[in-house]
Design a protein around this motif. Structure first.
Motif, PDB file in Angstrom:
ATOM      1  N   LEU A   1     -30.827 -28.431  -8.728  1.00  0.00           N
ATOM      2  CA  LEU A   1     -30.310 -29.607  -9.406  1.00  0.00           C
ATOM      3  C   LEU A   1     -31.463 -30.373 -10.045  1.00  0.00           C
ATOM      4  O   LEU A   1     -32.484 -30.610  -9.383  1.00  0.00           O
ATOM      5  CB  LEU A   1     -29.582 -30.536  -8.423  1.00  0.00           C
ATOM      6  N   MET A   2     -31.295 -30.766 -11.302  1.00  0.00           N
ATOM      7  CA  MET A   2     -32.313 -31.531 -12.022  1.00  0.00           C
ATOM      8  C   MET A   2     -31.643 -32.691 -12.746  1.00  0.00           C
ATOM      9  O   MET A   2     -30.598 -32.507 -13.368  1.00  0.00           O
ATOM     10  CB  MET A   2     -33.038 -30.636 -13.029  1.00  0.00           C
ATOM     11  N   TYR A   3     -32.245 -33.858 -12.674  1.00  0.00           N
ATOM     12  CA  TYR A   3     -31.651 -35.040 -13.297  1.00  0.00           C
ATOM     13  C   TYR A   3     -32.751 -36.019 -13.668  1.00  0.00           C
ATOM     14  O   TYR A   3     -33.841 -36.023 -13.085  1.00  0.00           O
ATOM     15  CB  TYR A   3     -30.646 -35.693 -12.333  1.00  0.00           C
ATOM     16  N   SER A   4     -32.466 -36.862 -14.668  1.00  0.00           N
ATOM     17  CA  SER A   4     -33.487 -37.802 -15.130  1.00  0.00           C
ATOM     18  C   SER A   4     -32.862 -38.942 -15.917  1.00  0.00           C
ATOM     19  O   SER A   4     -31.902 -38.743 -16.668  1.00  0.00           O
ATOM     20  CB  SER A   4     -34.509 -37.082 -16.008  1.00  0.00           C
ATOM     21  N   LYS A   5     -33.450 -40.140 -15.755  1.00  0.00           N
ATOM     22  CA  LYS A   5     -33.105 -41.288 -16.587  1.00  0.00           C
ATOM     23  C   LYS A   5     -34.274 -41.688 -17.490  1.00  0.00           C
ATOM     24  O   LYS A   5     -34.171 -42.654 -18.246  1.00  0.00           O
ATOM     25  CB  LYS A   5     -32.722 -42.485 -15.712  1.00  0.00           C
ATOM     26  N   ILE A   6     -35.385 -40.943 -17.392  1.00  0.00           N
ATOM     27  CA  ILE A   6     -36.567 -41.312 -18.171  1.00  0.00           C
ATOM     28  C   ILE A   6     -36.949 -40.224 -19.179  1.00  0.00           C
ATOM     29  O   ILE A   6     -37.918 -40.375 -19.921  1.00  0.00           O
ATOM     30  CB  ILE A   6     -37.756 -41.646 -17.250  1.00  0.00           C
ATOM     31  N   THR A   7     -36.201 -39.142 -19.201  1.00  0.00           N
ATOM     32  CA  THR A   7     -36.325 -38.096 -20.216  1.00  0.00           C
ATOM     33  C   THR A   7     -34.923 -37.587 -20.528  1.00  0.00           C
ATOM     34  O   THR A   7     -33.977 -37.847 -19.784  1.00  0.00           O
ATOM     35  CB  THR A   7     -37.181 -36.910 -19.728  1.00  0.00           C
ATOM     36  N   SER A   8     -34.798 -36.851 -21.604  1.00  0.00           N
ATOM     37  CA  SER A   8     -33.510 -36.252 -21.961  1.00  0.00           C
ATOM     38  C   SER A   8     -33.580 -34.737 -21.821  1.00  0.00           C
ATOM     39  O   SER A   8     -34.613 -34.127 -22.109  1.00  0.00           O
ATOM     40  CB  SER A   8     -33.126 -36.604 -23.402  1.00  0.00           C
ATOM     41  N   SER A   9     -32.490 -34.137 -21.382  1.00  0.00           N
ATOM     42  CA  SER A   9     -32.392 -32.689 -21.271  1.00  0.00           C
ATOM     43  C   SER A   9     -31.222 -32.197 -22.110  1.00  0.00           C
ATOM     44  O   SER A   9     -30.189 -32.872 -22.203  1.00  0.00           O
ATOM     45  CB  SER A   9     -32.189 -32.277 -19.808  1.00  0.00           C
ATOM     46  N   TYR A  10     -31.395 -31.032 -22.700  1.00  0.00           N
ATOM     47  CA  TYR A  10     -30.337 -30.431 -23.505  1.00  0.00           C
ATOM     48  C   TYR A  10     -29.912 -29.087 -22.910  1.00  0.00           C
ATOM     49  O   TYR A  10     -29.230 -28.298 -23.560  1.00  0.00           O
ATOM     50  CB  TYR A  10     -30.822 -30.266 -24.949  1.00  0.00           C
ATOM     51  N   ALA A  11     -30.292 -28.879 -21.654  1.00  0.00           N
ATOM     52  CA  ALA A  11     -29.964 -27.636 -20.967  1.00  0.00           C
ATOM     53  C   ALA A  11     -28.520 -27.648 -20.487  1.00  0.00           C
ATOM     54  O   ALA A  11     -28.014 -28.683 -20.023  1.00  0.00           O
ATOM     55  CB  ALA A  11     -30.900 -27.417 -19.785  1.00  0.00           C
ATOM     56  N   SER A  12     -27.855 -26.513 -20.567  1.00  0.00           N
ATOM     57  CA  SER A  12     -26.522 -26.382 -19.996  1.00  0.00           C
ATOM     58  C   SER A  12     -26.656 -26.148 -18.494  1.00  0.00           C
ATOM     59  O   SER A  12     -27.753 -25.972 -17.965  1.00  0.00           O
ATOM     60  CB  SER A  12     -25.772 -25.213 -20.647  1.00  0.00           C
ATOM     61  N   SER A  13     -25.539 -26.169 -17.793  1.00  0.00           N
ATOM     62  CA  SER A  13     -25.510 -25.853 -16.369  1.00  0.00           C
ATOM     63  C   SER A  13     -24.849 -24.491 -16.184  1.00  0.00           C
ATOM     64  O   SER A  13     -24.084 -24.045 -17.049  1.00  0.00           O
ATOM     65  CB  SER A  13     -24.744 -26.930 -15.600  1.00  0.00           C
ATOM     66  N   GLU A  14     -25.156 -23.825 -15.068  1.00  0.00           N
ATOM     67  CA  GLU A  14     -24.640 -22.481 -14.846  1.00  0.00           C
ATOM     68  C   GLU A  14     -24.261 -22.269 -13.382  1.00  0.00           C
ATOM     69  O   GLU A  14     -24.876 -22.847 -12.484  1.00  0.00           O
ATOM     70  CB  GLU A  14     -25.692 -21.426 -15.214  1.00  0.00           C
ATOM     71  N   ILE A  15     -23.277 -21.412 -13.187  1.00  0.00           N
ATOM     72  CA  ILE A  15     -22.996 -20.861 -11.869  1.00  0.00           C
ATOM     73  C   ILE A  15     -23.129 -19.356 -12.028  1.00  0.00           C
ATOM     74  O   ILE A  15     -22.351 -18.718 -12.746  1.00  0.00           O
ATOM     75  CB  ILE A  15     -21.599 -21.246 -11.363  1.00  0.00           C
ATOM     76  N   GLN A  16     -24.142 -18.794 -11.372  1.00  0.00           N
ATOM     77  CA  GLN A  16     -24.501 -17.397 -11.579  1.00  0.00           C
ATOM     78  C   GLN A  16     -23.975 -16.530 -10.431  1.00  0.00           C
ATOM     79  O   GLN A  16     -24.259 -16.786  -9.261  1.00  0.00           O
ATOM     80  CB  GLN A  16     -26.020 -17.267 -11.664  1.00  0.00           C
ATOM     81  N   GLY A  17     -23.189 -15.527 -10.796  1.00  0.00           N
ATOM     82  CA  GLY A  17     -22.674 -14.572  -9.832  1.00  0.00           C
ATOM     83  C   GLY A  17     -23.213 -13.180 -10.095  1.00  0.00           C
ATOM     84  O   GLY A  17     -23.848 -12.933 -11.131  1.00  0.00           O
ATOM     85  N   GLU A  18     -22.944 -12.262  -9.207  1.00  0.00           N
ATOM     86  CA  GLU A  18     -23.465 -10.896  -9.357  1.00  0.00           C
ATOM     87  C   GLU A  18     -22.796 -10.141 -10.509  1.00  0.00           C
ATOM     88  O   GLU A  18     -23.360  -9.194 -11.049  1.00  0.00           O
ATOM     89  CB  GLU A  18     -23.296 -10.128  -8.045  1.00  0.00           C
ATOM     90  N   ASP A  19     -21.588 -10.579 -10.891  1.00  0.00           N
ATOM     91  CA  ASP A  19     -20.867  -9.878 -11.952  1.00  0.00           C
ATOM     92  C   ASP A  19     -20.780 -10.679 -13.246  1.00  0.00           C
ATOM     93  O   ASP A  19     -20.251 -10.183 -14.248  1.00  0.00           O
ATOM     94  CB  ASP A  19     -19.448  -9.537 -11.481  1.00  0.00           C
ATOM     95  N   GLY A  20     -21.252 -11.895 -13.238  1.00  0.00           N
ATOM     96  CA  GLY A  20     -21.184 -12.708 -14.452  1.00  0.00           C
ATOM     97  C   GLY A  20     -21.666 -14.120 -14.188  1.00  0.00           C
ATOM     98  O   GLY A  20     -21.985 -14.496 -13.049  1.00  0.00           O
ATOM     99  N   THR A  21     -21.702 -14.904 -15.243  1.00  0.00           N
ATOM    100  CA  THR A  21     -22.198 -16.279 -15.163  1.00  0.00           C
ATOM    101  C   THR A  21     -21.248 -17.224 -15.884  1.00  0.00           C
ATOM    102  O   THR A  21     -20.770 -16.917 -16.987  1.00  0.00           O
ATOM    103  CB  THR A  21     -23.605 -16.380 -15.794  1.00  0.00           C
ATOM    104  N   LEU A  22     -20.973 -18.360 -15.268  1.00  0.00           N
ATOM    105  CA  LEU A  22     -20.234 -19.432 -15.925  1.00  0.00           C
ATOM    106  C   LEU A  22     -21.240 -20.384 -16.545  1.00  0.00           C
ATOM    107  O   LEU A  22     -22.131 -20.895 -15.861  1.00  0.00           O
ATOM    108  CB  LEU A  22     -19.364 -20.183 -14.926  1.00  0.00           C
TER     109      LEU A  22
END
Length: 336
Positions: free
Chosen positions: A226-247
């Protein structure tokens, strides 16, 4: 119609009111503010008859049955408990309390007075969160949950010039973890429960709160980052990674697009239609829970709030991030 009183006269209160009114099942008949000027201005703007500057008088009012709380985090427990002791149902903005001790006092008050207490964390009530839950069956054994929420605070400009506004004030139990990190933590609690181990890091500001931070959580056969910030901006998406695919989730706080990416390279859009004002779903859930005489919400349960708060408590302990609320004895009445 469920009649609401509101605590807090800021933009998020207005956003919730707009969402609740969209359901056609709510009306707003009371507002509490510590100052007469703000109470009057807010009430006049929104056509609210009941105006209060006394928490006791507000809690005892017969003009409404439910209360929406959007005050600073450090005030949540005292205000919620006062209202629940008078038989009011409470929808309380995230995070519901400063720490687990306050949260337990709030839950106890809800149980003792037979009222509904629900944390207003909208993410887990959205149609696209349901798409995420359904998509878990498509990705095989989950090995990693990765959530990112970095949003430069407009109030940080003032902080850099020497003015500490509420967003960076430890007296109010604020900071990056409480304000933004909770959006990474709460969905994790709902989807995967309690972790076995937590490792936390943060950049602490001179005011006494965290400006940004990261958590590494261990589960029996997966990890969460988990990564979070109020003093910088992030444009990264979030993911849930499984053995057969990723959300792949565009925004963990408010998922608008959810993709299933399989190992064979195929991509499937799992996104579902959502209302423009995404707070409408938490409004509906709360209103229907009250009407159905439920004492807990179906997703944002007391246990999920407990897990999320326990994670944040331990993270703050490791960071050395202490709020005045942590040092005060909670007597179950919200008085310190």
């Amino acid at each position: 119609m469920l009649r609401f009183g509101v605590i807090g006269t800021n933009w998020i209160t207005e956003a919730f009111m707009e969402a609740a009114l969209e359901t056609g099942e709510a009306q707003f008949t009371g507002v509490y503010s510590r100052t007469e000027e703000r109470a009057q201005a807010f009430a006049t703007k929104h056509g609210i008859i009941g105006r209060y500057t006394s928490l006791e008088a507000f809690a005892q009012s017969r003009e409404f049955e439910a209360v929406y709380i959007a005050s600073p985090n450090a005030r949540h427990a005292e205000q919620a408990i006062a209202c629940m002791r008078q038989g009011k149902h409470v929808l309380c903005e995230k995070p519901m309390a400063s720490n687990s001790a306050e949260l337990e006092a709030m839950i106890a008050a809800a149980e003792q007075n037979g009222v509904l207490l629900m944390e207003a964390l909208k993410t887990t009530l959205l149609p696209n969160f349901e798409a995420i839950r359904a998509g878990l069956a498509e990705i095989g054994r989950v090995r990693r949950y990765m959530a990112s929420f970095g949003q430069y605070s407009s109030r940080y400009d003032a902080y850099r010039q020497g003015t500490v506004l509420n967003a960076f004030n430890p007296e109010l139990s604020n900071g990056a973890l409480m304000d933004l990190g909770v959006y990474c933590v709460y969905p994790l609690a709902v989807l995967f429960g309690r972790p076995d181990r937590i490792q936390a890091n943060a950049v602490l500001l001179e005011s006494g709160v965290d400006g940004e931070g990261s958590l590494l959580l261990r589960y029996p056969d997966m990890e969460a980052v988990l990564m979070y910030s109020k003093i910088t901006s992030s444009y990264a998406s979030s993911e849930i990674q499984g053995e057969d695919g990723t959300l792949v989730i565009d925004k963990i706080s408010q998922p608008g697009r959810v993709e299933l990416r399989r190992r064979d390279g195929t991509v499937l859009d799992l996104s579902r239609p959502q209302a423009a004002n995404t707070m409408v779903y938490e409004a509906k859930e709360f209103i229907h829970a009250v009407k159905e005489d439920r004492r807990q919400a179906s997703v944002n349960t007391h246990e999920h709030s407990r897990i999320a708060m326990a994670i944040m408590d331990e993270a703050r302990r490791q960071m050395g991030l202490v709020f005045p609320a942590d040092l005060s004895r909670e007597d179950g009445g919200g008085q310190r």
